[in-house]
Design a protein around this motif. Structure first.
Motif, PDB file in Angstrom:
ATOM      1  N   UNK A  23      30.233 -31.161  13.123  1.00 10.52           N
ATOM      2  CA  UNK A  23      29.862 -30.584  12.452  1.00 10.52           C
ATOM      3  C   UNK A  23      29.601 -28.945  11.995  1.00 10.52           C
ATOM      4  N   UNK A  24      31.421 -28.008  12.146  1.00 11.08           N
ATOM      5  CA  UNK A  24      31.580 -27.195  11.900  1.00 11.08           C
ATOM      6  C   UNK A  24      32.724 -27.086  11.560  1.00 11.08           C
ATOM      7  N   UNK A  25      33.436 -26.541  10.463  1.00 11.47           N
ATOM      8  CA  UNK A  25      34.145 -25.827  10.231  1.00 11.47           C
ATOM      9  C   UNK A  25      35.447 -26.454  10.687  1.00 11.47           C
ATOM     10  N   UNK A  26      35.224 -25.982  11.967  1.00 16.00           N
ATOM     11  CA  UNK A  26      36.018 -26.152  13.218  1.00 16.00           C
ATOM     12  C   UNK A  26      36.414 -27.041  14.143  1.00 16.00           C
ATOM     13  N   UNK A  27      34.992 -28.003  13.843  1.00 17.62           N
ATOM     14  CA  UNK A  27      35.654 -29.108  14.073  1.00 17.62           C
ATOM     15  C   UNK A  27      35.752 -30.222  12.885  1.00 17.62           C
ATOM     16  N   UNK A  28      36.219 -29.753  12.268  1.00 20.39           N
ATOM     17  CA  UNK A  28      36.405 -30.395  10.989  1.00 20.39           C
ATOM     18  C   UNK A  28      37.468 -31.860  11.345  1.00 20.39           C
ATOM     19  N   UNK A  29      37.645 -32.806  10.793  1.00 18.30           N
ATOM     20  CA  UNK A  29      38.336 -34.329  11.314  1.00 18.30           C
ATOM     21  C   UNK A  29      39.338 -34.324   9.989  1.00 18.30           C
ATOM     22  N   UNK A  60      23.633 -37.646   3.141  1.00 12.05           N
ATOM     23  CA  UNK A  60      23.457 -36.947   4.428  1.00 12.05           C
ATOM     24  C   UNK A  60      23.030 -35.697   4.726  1.00 12.05           C
ATOM     25  N   UNK A  61      21.614 -35.529   3.147  1.00 11.71           N
ATOM     26  CA  UNK A  61      20.527 -34.958   3.647  1.00 11.71           C
ATOM     27  C   UNK A  61      20.084 -34.936   5.149  1.00 11.71           C
ATOM     28  N   UNK A  62      19.127 -33.432   5.105  1.00 14.15           N
ATOM     29  CA  UNK A  62      20.257 -32.414   4.402  1.00 14.15           C
ATOM     30  C   UNK A  62      21.410 -31.441   4.162  1.00 14.15           C
ATOM     31  N   UNK A  63      21.593 -32.155   5.480  1.00 12.12           N
ATOM     32  CA  UNK A  63      23.418 -31.272   5.375  1.00 12.12           C
ATOM     33  C   UNK A  63      24.659 -32.270   4.529  1.00 12.12           C
ATOM     34  N   UNK A  64      25.469 -31.700   4.299  1.00 11.18           N
ATOM     35  CA  UNK A  64      26.490 -32.416   2.975  1.00 11.18           C
ATOM     36  C   UNK A  64      27.671 -32.095   3.647  1.00 11.18           C
ATOM     37  N   UNK A  65      28.122 -33.001   3.374  1.00  8.20           N
ATOM     38  CA  UNK A  65      29.498 -34.193   3.792  1.00  8.20           C
ATOM     39  C   UNK A  65      30.563 -32.797   2.678  1.00  8.20           C
ATOM     40  N   UNK A  66      30.998 -31.874   3.108  1.00  9.56           N
ATOM     41  CA  UNK A  66      31.808 -31.232   2.940  1.00  9.56           C
ATOM     42  C   UNK A  66      33.328 -31.203   2.929  1.00  9.56           C
ATOM     43  N   UNK A  67      34.544 -30.443   3.256  1.00 12.27           N
ATOM     44  CA  UNK A  67      35.993 -31.152   3.181  1.00 12.27           C
ATOM     45  C   UNK A  67      36.639 -29.744   2.644  1.00 12.27           C
ATOM     46  N   UNK A  77      25.366 -28.174   8.429  1.00 14.74           N
ATOM     47  CA  UNK A  77      23.822 -28.085   6.880  1.00 14.74           C
ATOM     48  C   UNK A  77      24.143 -26.548   7.190  1.00 14.74           C
ATOM     49  N   UNK A  78      25.019 -25.735   7.582  1.00 12.20           N
ATOM     50  CA  UNK A  78      24.875 -23.923   7.188  1.00 12.20           C
ATOM     51  C   UNK A  78      25.244 -23.581   6.129  1.00 12.20           C
ATOM     52  N   UNK A  79      23.989 -23.160   5.156  1.00 13.02           N
ATOM     53  CA  UNK A  79      24.120 -22.811   3.713  1.00 13.02           C
ATOM     54  C   UNK A  79      25.395 -22.243   3.908  1.00 13.02           C
ATOM     55  N   UNK A  80      25.889 -21.276   4.437  1.00 18.56           N
ATOM     56  CA  UNK A  80      27.086 -20.457   4.149  1.00 18.56           C
ATOM     57  C   UNK A  80      28.887 -21.084   3.884  1.00 18.56           C
ATOM     58  N   UNK A  82      28.296 -24.805   3.221  1.00 18.64           N
ATOM     59  CA  UNK A  82      27.617 -25.378   1.589  1.00 18.64           C
ATOM     60  C   UNK A  82      28.219 -24.576   0.600  1.00 18.64           C
ATOM     61  N   UNK A  83      28.172 -23.506   0.628  1.00 21.96           N
ATOM     62  CA  UNK A  83      27.923 -22.400  -0.618  1.00 21.96           C
ATOM     63  C   UNK A  83      30.050 -21.772  -0.382  1.00 21.96           C
ATOM     64  N   UNK A  84      30.749 -22.058   0.149  1.00 26.72           N
ATOM     65  CA  UNK A  84      31.486 -22.092   0.651  1.00 26.72           C
ATOM     66  C   UNK A  84      32.490 -23.052  -0.113  1.00 26.72           C
ATOM     67  N   UNK A  85      31.646 -24.439  -0.007  1.00 22.76           N
ATOM     68  CA  UNK A  85      32.260 -25.339  -0.483  1.00 22.76           C
ATOM     69  C   UNK A  85      31.874 -26.315  -1.589  1.00 22.76           C
ATOM     70  N   UNK A  86      31.397 -25.399  -2.239  1.00 27.65           N
ATOM     71  CA  UNK A  86      30.927 -24.655  -3.878  1.00 27.65           C
ATOM     72  C   UNK A  86      32.013 -24.094  -3.955  1.00 27.65           C
ATOM     73  N   UNK A  87      32.137 -23.593  -3.346  1.00 29.28           N
ATOM     74  CA  UNK A  87      33.137 -22.229  -4.861  1.00 29.28           C
ATOM     75  C   UNK A  87      34.212 -22.569  -4.700  1.00 29.28           C
ATOM     76  N   UNK A  88      34.410 -23.286  -4.060  1.00 29.90           N
ATOM     77  CA  UNK A  88      35.880 -23.960  -3.598  1.00 29.90           C
ATOM     78  C   UNK A  88      36.359 -24.951  -4.510  1.00 29.90           C
TER      79      UNK A  88
END
Length: 124
Positions: A23-29, A60-67, A77-80, A82-88
């Motif tokens: 659920x967080x970048x630190x636990x990404x797989x 996955x709404x209201x969350x989003x699958x990011x990478x 579900x963390x807006x920051x 999501x924004x970082x992923x959008x910018x990437x």
């Protein structure tokens, strides 16, 4: 090995796995670990199809699958995040557009090929 289109069932299964454990970048797989650890039963290519289905349909709404290429996938579900992923993704698209435009210009007015020996002589 799954071949063909991704299904809603596969999307729901992946969302459940990521929502519970990543659920967080630190636990990404990473892809290889995701496929092996959770025995999803399909290839990395098919995983990308499942991810595309999830993202395009906002499943996955209201969350989003990011990478992130360095850490892998997670559901946030963390807006920051999501924004970082959008910018990437915007940076990636911008680079692709630049490359396409450069190639388009090359095809519209081809440069003369330079013999590599001439380049060496000119550089010395």
């Amino acid at each position: 090995m799954k071949i063909g289109r991704a299904t809603i069932e596969e999307a729901e299964q992946l969302i459940a796995v990521l929502s519970c454990n990543h659920k967080t970048k630190s636990s990404a797989v990473k892809t290889d670990i995701l496929l092996k650890k959770y025995r999803l039963g399909y290839s990395a290519r098919h995983l990308r199809m499942v991810i595309e289905l999830i993202r395009k349909n906002d499943l996955a709404a209201p969350a989003f699958l990011v990478s992130n290429t360095q850490v892998g996938y997670w559901i946030t579900s963390d807006l920051s995040e999501m924004k970082a992923f959008l910018n990437q993704e915007l940076d990636r698209v911008s680079n692709q557009v630049d490359n396409i435009n450069t190639l388009r210009m090359r095809l519209m007015s081809p440069k003369k090929s330079t013999d590599s020996k001439q380049l060496l002589i000119a550089m010395t």
